[in-house]
Design a protein around this motif. Structure first.
Motif, short mmCIF file in Angstrom:
data_model
loop_
_atom_site.label_atom_id
_atom_site.label_comp_id
_atom_site.label_asym_id
_atom_site.label_seq_id
_atom_site.Cartn_x
_atom_site.Cartn_y
_atom_site.Cartn_z
N ASP A 130 13.55 46.79 43.63
CA ASP A 130 14.38 47.98 43.40
C ASP A 130 13.66 48.89 42.42
OD1 ASP A 130 16.36 47.17 45.14
OD2 ASP A 130 17.58 46.22 43.59
N ILE A 131 13.20 50.04 42.93
CA ILE A 131 12.47 51.01 42.11
C ILE A 131 13.42 51.77 41.20
CG2 ILE A 131 10.87 52.94 42.16
CD1 ILE A 131 9.72 50.36 43.25
N THR A 132 14.56 52.15 41.75
CA THR A 132 15.65 52.78 41.00
C THR A 132 16.94 52.13 41.49
OG1 THR A 132 16.20 54.55 42.57
CG2 THR A 132 14.35 54.96 41.06
N PRO A 133 18.09 52.47 40.91
CA PRO A 133 19.34 51.87 41.40
C PRO A 133 19.61 52.14 42.88
CG PRO A 133 19.69 52.83 39.25
CD PRO A 133 18.30 53.22 39.66
N ARG A 134 19.04 53.22 43.43
CA ARG A 134 19.33 53.57 44.82
C ARG A 134 18.10 53.63 45.71
NH1 ARG A 134 22.70 56.45 41.52
NH2 ARG A 134 24.94 56.36 41.98
N MET A 135 16.95 53.18 45.20
CA MET A 135 15.72 53.20 46.00
C MET A 135 15.09 51.81 45.98
SD MET A 135 13.81 55.36 47.85
CE MET A 135 13.81 57.04 47.21
N ARG A 136 14.96 51.22 47.15
CA ARG A 136 14.42 49.87 47.28
C ARG A 136 13.08 49.92 48.01
NH1 ARG A 136 18.42 45.15 48.74
NH2 ARG A 136 18.75 45.51 46.51
N ARG A 137 12.06 49.28 47.43
CA ARG A 137 10.74 49.20 48.06
C ARG A 137 10.63 47.89 48.82
NH1 ARG A 137 5.95 51.19 44.56
NH2 ARG A 137 7.00 53.12 45.23
N ILE A 138 10.42 48.00 50.12
CA ILE A 138 10.27 46.83 50.98
C ILE A 138 8.85 46.83 51.53
CG2 ILE A 138 11.09 45.69 53.07
CD1 ILE A 138 13.81 46.94 52.59
N VAL A 171 16.18 54.46 50.82
CA VAL A 171 17.36 54.87 50.05
C VAL A 171 18.53 53.97 50.41
CG1 VAL A 171 18.96 56.74 49.54
CG2 VAL A 171 16.55 57.25 49.99
N LEU A 172 19.18 53.43 49.40
CA LEU A 172 20.37 52.60 49.61
C LEU A 172 21.59 53.52 49.63
CD1 LEU A 172 19.48 49.66 47.20
CD2 LEU A 172 19.13 49.78 49.68
N TYR A 221 11.92 57.54 39.49
CA TYR A 221 11.10 57.29 40.68
C TYR A 221 9.79 58.05 40.64
CZ TYR A 221 9.70 57.04 45.59
OH TYR A 221 8.99 56.84 46.75
N LEU A 222 9.80 59.22 40.02
CA LEU A 222 8.63 60.10 40.12
C LEU A 222 8.42 60.84 38.81
CD1 LEU A 222 6.46 61.51 41.86
CD2 LEU A 222 8.24 63.09 42.64
N ALA A 223 7.19 60.80 38.32
CA ALA A 223 6.83 61.54 37.12
C ALA A 223 5.79 62.60 37.51
CB ALA A 223 6.24 60.61 36.06
N PRO A 224 5.93 63.83 36.99
CA PRO A 224 4.97 64.87 37.35
C PRO A 224 3.60 64.61 36.75
CG PRO A 224 6.45 65.66 35.64
CD PRO A 224 6.96 64.32 36.07
N ARG A 225 2.59 65.05 37.46
CA ARG A 225 1.21 65.01 36.97
C ARG A 225 0.87 66.38 36.38
NH1 ARG A 225 -2.48 61.47 41.11
NH2 ARG A 225 -1.20 59.58 41.08
N PRO A 226 -0.33 66.52 35.77
CA PRO A 226 -0.72 67.84 35.26
C PRO A 226 -0.62 68.90 36.35
CG PRO A 226 -2.23 66.16 34.46
CD PRO A 226 -1.33 65.47 35.45
N ASN A 227 -0.16 70.08 35.98
CA ASN A 227 0.00 71.23 36.88
C ASN A 227 1.15 71.05 37.86
OD1 ASN A 227 -2.32 72.56 35.78
ND2 ASN A 227 -3.62 71.27 37.08
#
Length: 242
Positions: free
Chosen positions: A18-26, A79-80, A157-163
């Motif tokens: 579970d990557i986040t409460p509502r996103m599961r990586r299978i 997405v769950l 789930y996602l962090a921005p990169r430079p720019n």
């Protein structure tokens, strides 16, 4: 390489996180997967999941989030939703050792290294593809993403990169992609539309509204906009592409 992307490949589930409460990586592996032509962000595969009666299989499209060619390992971020459709039921109940047939890969986004600015927009179902595109953009390319999720717990789930700039929008008790939040945010944002590429995906009506705004109000030419209706409120297994 396997050229027939409609061939079914036998696979096995090897990991569930579970990557986040509502996103599961299978994650799955399969003997034929290392031979697949997976080389673009946003490519997807048809995953055939069991239905309630375990006789008729339901095919659902999932974006390839990660691919390790040597091991033939593919990760799908699912997405769950909380509903009782066959895909949601499978994602909630998936276990290591489960057997799955998958078909593809298909589509994918070709990044133009000469594009200086990217505009991306989508609901929770588009997060895996948008994350893959952001990771693949060349250094120096400016990107602005508008993403709608349920709440701030999904932002991890996602962090921005430079720019890269991310505008997170929260749907609360409503389904992401159905609130109009993304459309309103884009209409008031100071977007850079010179030498740009736009990529939009998620709920079909939301996607069409944003595409019309970019075409008619922002003056972005049609070839510079790629869009996909991953799903449609009230419709099962809906998928359309621009």
């Amino acid at each position: 390489m396997l050229r027939n992307n409609r061939t079914l490949h036998q696979t096995e589930v090897v990991d569930i996180v579970d990557i986040t409460p509502r996103m599961r990586r299978i994650s799955i592996v399969g003997e034929s997967l290392p031979l697949l032509g997976i080389n673009l962000p946003g490519q997807w595969m048809k995953v055939f999941v069991p239905t309630a009666d375990n006789e008729v299989r339901a095919g659902r499209a999932y974006t390839i989030r990660q691919f390790d060619r040597p091991s033939g390992r593919i990760a799908f971020d699912v997405v769950l939703h909380g509903d009782d459709g066959p895909a949601s039921r499978w994602a909630r109940r998936a276990r290591r050792g489960d057997r799955l047939d998958v078909g593809g890969p298909r589509a994918g986004h070709m990044i133009d290294a000469g594009v200086a600015n990217y505009i991306l927009a989508g609901d929770a179902t588009a997060l895996p593809a948008i994350a893959a595109i952001l990771e693949a953009l060349p250094e120096g390319c400016q990107a602005e993403a508008f993403l709608e999720v349920a709440d701030n717990a999904e932002e991890s789930y996602l962090a921005p990169r430079p720019n890269q700039t991310i505008t997170w929008l929260h749907s609360g008790t409503f389904i992401p992609g159905t609130t109009g939040l993304i459309e309103r945010a884009l209409k008031t944002a100071p977007l850079e539309t010179v030498n740009c590429q736009a990529w939009i995906a998620g709920e079909s009506s939301m996607m069409r509204s944003i595409r019309s705004h970019l075409l008619l109000d922002r003056g972005i030419i049609h070839p510079a906009i790629e869009s996909a209706g991953y799903w449609k409120l009230g419709s099962a297994d809906h998928r359309e592409r621009d």
